[in-house]
Write an enzyme that holds these catalytic residues in place. Sequence first.
Site, PDB file in Angstrom:
ATOM      1  N   GLY A  96      43.546  60.062 -21.222  1.00  0.00           N
ATOM      2  CA  GLY A  96      44.396  58.879 -21.153  1.00  0.00           C
ATOM      3  C   GLY A  96      43.555  57.639 -21.424  1.00  0.00           C
ATOM      4  O   GLY A  96      42.340  57.638 -21.188  1.00  0.00           O
ATOM      5  N   GLN A 133      41.680  48.856 -20.896  1.00  0.00           N
ATOM      6  CA  GLN A 133      40.383  49.501 -21.121  1.00  0.00           C
ATOM      7  C   GLN A 133      39.820  49.225 -22.514  1.00  0.00           C
ATOM      8  O   GLN A 133      38.656  49.541 -22.776  1.00  0.00           O
ATOM      9  CB  GLN A 133      40.494  51.013 -20.930  1.00  0.00           C
ATOM     10  CG  GLN A 133      40.773  51.416 -19.500  1.00  0.00           C
ATOM     11  CD  GLN A 133      40.804  52.917 -19.377  1.00  0.00           C
ATOM     12  OE1 GLN A 133      41.807  53.540 -19.651  1.00  0.00           O
ATOM     13  NE2 GLN A 133      39.686  53.514 -18.982  1.00  0.00           N
ATOM     14  N   CYS A 160      36.794  58.138 -14.861  1.00  0.00           N
ATOM     15  CA  CYS A 160      37.441  57.109 -15.678  1.00  0.00           C
ATOM     16  C   CYS A 160      36.473  56.690 -16.782  1.00  0.00           C
ATOM     17  O   CYS A 160      35.284  56.509 -16.516  1.00  0.00           O
ATOM     18  CB  CYS A 160      37.786  55.912 -14.796  1.00  0.00           C
ATOM     19  SG  CYS A 160      38.547  54.551 -15.694  1.00  0.00           S
ATOM     20  N   LEU A 161      36.999  56.509 -17.984  1.00  0.00           N
ATOM     21  CA  LEU A 161      36.143  56.101 -19.107  1.00  0.00           C
ATOM     22  C   LEU A 161      35.532  54.723 -18.878  1.00  0.00           C
ATOM     23  O   LEU A 161      34.529  54.383 -19.483  1.00  0.00           O
ATOM     24  CB  LEU A 161      36.943  56.105 -20.414  1.00  0.00           C
ATOM     25  CG  LEU A 161      37.504  57.469 -20.844  1.00  0.00           C
ATOM     26  CD1 LEU A 161      38.413  57.305 -22.052  1.00  0.00           C
ATOM     27  CD2 LEU A 161      36.380  58.444 -21.134  1.00  0.00           C
ATOM     28  N   HIS A 210      47.090  57.428 -12.804  1.00  0.00           N
ATOM     29  CA  HIS A 210      45.811  56.776 -13.112  1.00  0.00           C
ATOM     30  C   HIS A 210      46.001  55.689 -14.181  1.00  0.00           C
ATOM     31  O   HIS A 210      45.509  54.561 -14.029  1.00  0.00           O
ATOM     32  CB  HIS A 210      44.816  57.850 -13.594  1.00  0.00           C
ATOM     33  CG  HIS A 210      43.456  57.347 -13.945  1.00  0.00           C
ATOM     34  ND1 HIS A 210      42.325  57.717 -13.248  1.00  0.00           N
ATOM     35  CD2 HIS A 210      43.030  56.503 -14.912  1.00  0.00           C
ATOM     36  CE1 HIS A 210      41.268  57.113 -13.784  1.00  0.00           C
ATOM     37  NE2 HIS A 210      41.670  56.370 -14.801  1.00  0.00           N
ATOM     38  N   GLU A 211      46.737  56.018 -15.241  1.00  0.00           N
ATOM     39  CA  GLU A 211      46.904  55.052 -16.342  1.00  0.00           C
ATOM     40  C   GLU A 211      47.790  53.876 -15.913  1.00  0.00           C
ATOM     41  O   GLU A 211      47.509  52.724 -16.260  1.00  0.00           O
ATOM     42  CB  GLU A 211      47.490  55.735 -17.584  1.00  0.00           C
ATOM     43  CG  GLU A 211      46.642  56.855 -18.152  1.00  0.00           C
ATOM     44  CD  GLU A 211      45.182  56.485 -18.350  1.00  0.00           C
ATOM     45  OE1 GLU A 211      44.885  55.316 -18.653  1.00  0.00           O
ATOM     46  OE2 GLU A 211      44.317  57.366 -18.167  1.00  0.00           O
ATOM     47  N   HIS A 217      45.912  51.361 -14.052  1.00  0.00           N
ATOM     48  CA  HIS A 217      45.143  50.451 -14.922  1.00  0.00           C
ATOM     49  C   HIS A 217      45.991  49.249 -15.347  1.00  0.00           C
ATOM     50  O   HIS A 217      45.476  48.139 -15.474  1.00  0.00           O
ATOM     51  CB  HIS A 217      44.674  51.175 -16.187  1.00  0.00           C
ATOM     52  CG  HIS A 217      43.369  51.897 -16.039  1.00  0.00           C
ATOM     53  ND1 HIS A 217      42.215  51.265 -15.639  1.00  0.00           N
ATOM     54  CD2 HIS A 217      43.029  53.191 -16.256  1.00  0.00           C
ATOM     55  CE1 HIS A 217      41.223  52.151 -15.611  1.00  0.00           C
ATOM     56  NE2 HIS A 217      41.687  53.321 -15.972  1.00  0.00           N
TER      57      HIS A 217
HETATM   58 ZN    ZN Z   1      40.664  55.086 -16.120  1.00  0.00          ZN
END
Ligand code: ZN
Length: 196
Positions: free
Chosen positions: A49, A54, A115-116, A157-158, A161
């Site tokens: 995702g 991000q 998480c990225l 999670h997304e 964000h």
């Molecule tokens: Zn993340």
Amino acid sequence: MLDLEIVQIGDPVLRHPAKELSAQEILSPEIQELIEKMKAAMRAAPGVGLAAPQIGRAIQLAVIEDMSHAHLTEQQLIEQQLIERERSLVPFHEIINPRLFVEKNSEKADFFEGCLSVPDLLAVVPRAKSVRVECLNERAEPVVIHAKGWYARILQHEIDHLCGTVFLDKARMHTLTTFQNHTNYWQGKNLCKVDE
Ligand code: ZN
């Protein structure tokens, strides 16, 4: 097409609620191209995702895809704890202006998440196992998603964000670990017991 850079924790864009997109904005060449770029960036990372904040854009758009385990055998799925995580195949799609609803009587599940935008760290995050998301797709059409298990986790999670929240805010912080120490000390542990 320039490659997108993934914003790292500490950048204020990850901490602001993102702005909704109008139907006109969604259909614009700029947003259509951005969706394609985000798809490429998510696959390159690789991740399941990626939310617009991000990549430095405070707009309510995220892309999701969880297909990397499509070729695994049942035995490999068991070994990699993917069955335990209720990880299903999720084809590529985007969510725009999402609203999240936890389904009535949904249980919670504890699993490690990363998480990225938070490199090299994992922590256990309790998440609802069953959610409904009402959003728009890339054609600005309303969509209702019913998700369970790992897919429900990705959506939560997304969508976090898009509200300026990262997984660490909801994590059981005493489980915080590097990837290496996760392999060394945490793999295969019963998380419920760890948490007591
Ligand atoms: Zn993340």
